[in-house]
Scaffold this motif. Structure first.
Motif, PDB file in Angstrom:
ATOM      1  N   GLU A   1      70.355 -20.611  20.996  1.00 33.63           N
ATOM      2  CA  GLU A   1      71.611 -20.562  21.740  1.00 33.63           C
ATOM      3  C   GLU A   1      71.880 -19.125  22.170  1.00 33.63           C
ATOM      4  O   GLU A   1      72.005 -18.222  21.339  1.00 33.63           O
ATOM      5  N   ALA A   2      71.956 -18.900  23.459  1.00 32.83           N
ATOM      6  CA  ALA A   2      72.085 -17.554  24.014  1.00 32.83           C
ATOM      7  C   ALA A   2      73.337 -16.861  23.500  1.00 32.83           C
ATOM      8  O   ALA A   2      74.436 -17.428  23.516  1.00 32.83           O
ATOM      9  N   GLY A   3      73.162 -15.620  23.041  1.00 35.05           N
ATOM     10  CA  GLY A   3      74.272 -14.816  22.573  1.00 35.05           C
ATOM     11  C   GLY A   3      74.802 -15.206  21.210  1.00 35.05           C
ATOM     12  O   GLY A   3      75.733 -14.582  20.706  1.00 35.05           O
ATOM     13  N   VAL A   4      74.225 -16.238  20.598  1.00 34.93           N
ATOM     14  CA  VAL A   4      74.710 -16.714  19.298  1.00 34.93           C
ATOM     15  C   VAL A   4      73.614 -16.641  18.243  1.00 34.93           C
ATOM     16  O   VAL A   4      73.826 -16.142  17.148  1.00 34.93           O
ATOM     17  N   GLU A   5      72.454 -17.161  18.572  1.00 40.37           N
ATOM     18  CA  GLU A   5      71.334 -17.208  17.621  1.00 40.37           C
ATOM     19  C   GLU A   5      70.262 -16.187  17.986  1.00 40.37           C
ATOM     20  O   GLU A   5      69.965 -15.979  19.167  1.00 40.37           O
ATOM     21  N   ALA A   6      69.682 -15.563  16.979  1.00 42.78           N
ATOM     22  CA  ALA A   6      68.563 -14.647  17.214  1.00 42.78           C
ATOM     23  C   ALA A   6      67.252 -15.408  17.317  1.00 42.78           C
ATOM     24  O   ALA A   6      66.289 -14.941  17.933  1.00 42.78           O
ATOM     25  N   CYS A   7      67.197 -16.587  16.702  1.00 42.74           N
ATOM     26  CA  CYS A   7      65.996 -17.405  16.701  1.00 42.74           C
ATOM     27  C   CYS A   7      66.399 -18.822  16.326  1.00 42.74           C
ATOM     28  O   CYS A   7      67.503 -19.053  15.831  1.00 42.74           O
ATOM     29  N   ASP A   8      65.534 -19.767  16.557  1.00 47.72           N
ATOM     30  CA  ASP A   8      65.753 -21.145  16.111  1.00 47.72           C
ATOM     31  C   ASP A   8      64.405 -21.845  16.119  1.00 47.72           C
ATOM     32  O   ASP A   8      63.847 -22.149  17.174  1.00 47.72           O
ATOM     33  N   ASP A   9      63.846 -22.060  14.926  1.00 50.95           N
ATOM     34  CA  ASP A   9      62.505 -22.641  14.820  1.00 50.95           C
ATOM     35  C   ASP A   9      62.523 -24.120  14.453  1.00 50.95           C
ATOM     36  O   ASP A   9      61.501 -24.694  14.078  1.00 50.95           O
ATOM     37  N   GLY A  10      63.699 -24.730  14.555  1.00 48.59           N
ATOM     38  CA  GLY A  10      63.770 -26.165  14.364  1.00 48.59           C
ATOM     39  C   GLY A  10      63.748 -26.626  12.930  1.00 48.59           C
ATOM     40  O   GLY A  10      63.524 -27.804  12.651  1.00 48.59           O
TER      41      GLY A  10
END
Length: 340
Positions: free
Chosen positions: A66-75
């Protein structure tokens, strides 16, 4: 045709049911939240904002940053890889031993590790045995001794690509693990691949105390020296004894000053062709420098003998010999090296 331009009419002007006030069927992206169907609807199909293109709220662990919220998201919601369960970037643990120290209940499987920490070699996946002999073992080498006539390359460089089915030849750079290693295991499985299996699933395995030395070297200019070993799997399991390796090479035999064979020998020797007697504490396979890599034709399995010793295994185990003095066939031995 009726007075409406739409394709449905439910008799009301409610925009949160299946029929909009325009008499059009509700759909994700129309800007109206359909009750009990959609969590959100922001009138676009952008994946990286607060409302996903599926009309569900963005959340950590959904696999989309999520742009501007999360640095990463690997599921996933795992704190043992490169992205935390709070979707913050992580430096993974350096080894399976470190993972087990952080999570004593960790199970045996593939994990992401980063042996040299941030800024060095990128994190990569490795199989961890978290059960055998207290666990914490990182699989760093797999070799099918009858796969070619070239022998095992030097192990202070990465060769091949990690394959958890154990069906191909590969190894990680031992230098990445050397400083943190205290023990090494050689494990041998005859005749078949071993997907997702730990050390205890092999036919024979021997634990070696890491030789004293600050750096790994494949030098072996003379005789092998005594090292402490313990048999973990196979004949004489549980027994402790002395075996022989050369310096910090994790092998033995003088081939132009470099190690000829990876593994342990039952006596002090520098002779490449001194294969010994296949005793329980003797487990080894040829390096790229050994003349033994050319023993027989790897394209004709029964002819390829004298390529490994399996720690006292019977001369013929599932059509694969580990006793080459009689030049029996050594069809499909799988060799592995583990560190912790």
């Amino acid at each position: 045709m009726g007075p409406f331009a739409g394709d449905v009419d439910d008799g009301n002007d409610v925009d949160s049911d299946a029929c909009l006030s325009t008499c059009e069927a509700a759909s994700c992206g129309d800007g109206f939240v359909q009750a009990d169907v959609e969590e959100c609807d922001d009138a676009n199909m952008i994946e990286t904002d607060a409302c996903r293109s599926t009309c569900k709220h963005a959340s950590c662990g959904d696999g989309v940053v999520e742009a501007g919220v999360e640095a990463c998201d690997d599921g996933n919601q795992d704190n043992l890889d490169t992205c935390s369960k709070a979707c913050e970037e992580l430096v993974p643990a350096p080894s399976c031993k470190a993972i087990l120290a952080l999570v004593p209940a960790a199970t045996s499987k593939v994990y992401t590790i980063d042996p040299d920490g941030a800024g060095g070699v990128d994190p990569f996946k490795a199989f961890c045995d978290m059960q055998t002999d207290g666990g914490g073992w990182t699989l760093v080498l797999n070799r099918n001794v009858n796969s070619d006539n070239t022998g095992q390359p030097d192990i202070q460089a990465t060769n091949g690509a990690f394959d958890n089915t154990r069906a191909s030849n590969w190894n990680f750079d031992i230098d990445l693990f050397w400083a943190g290693t205290t023990q090494v295991v050689f494990a041998n499985k005859q005749n078949d691949d071993c997907s997702n299996c730990g050390i205890s699933s092999y036919h024979s395995a021997i634990r070696v105390e890491k030789p004293v030395g600050q750096t790994y070297k494949n030098d072996c200019p003379g005789l092998a020296q005594a090292v402490n070993v313990q048999k973990l799997v196979g004949p004489n399991a549980g027994a402790s004894s002395m075996a022989y390796q050369c310096g910090t090479s994790l092998g033995w035999g003088n081939c132009g000053g470099k190690v000829c064979h990876f593994g342990t020998h039952h006596k002090s020797t520098a002779t490449d062709a001194d294969w010994g007697q296949n005793l329980w504490q003797e487990m080894h396979f040829p390096s790229t420098r050994s003349v033994s890599k050319n023993a027989g034709d790897y394209m004709v399995e029964p002819s390829a003998y004298c390529r490994s010793y399996g720690g006292g295994l019977a001369a013929n185990l599932n059509e694969s010999s580990t006793c080459c003095l009689s030049k029996q066939k050594n069809a499909k031995a799988r060799w592995t090296l583990w560190v912790r």
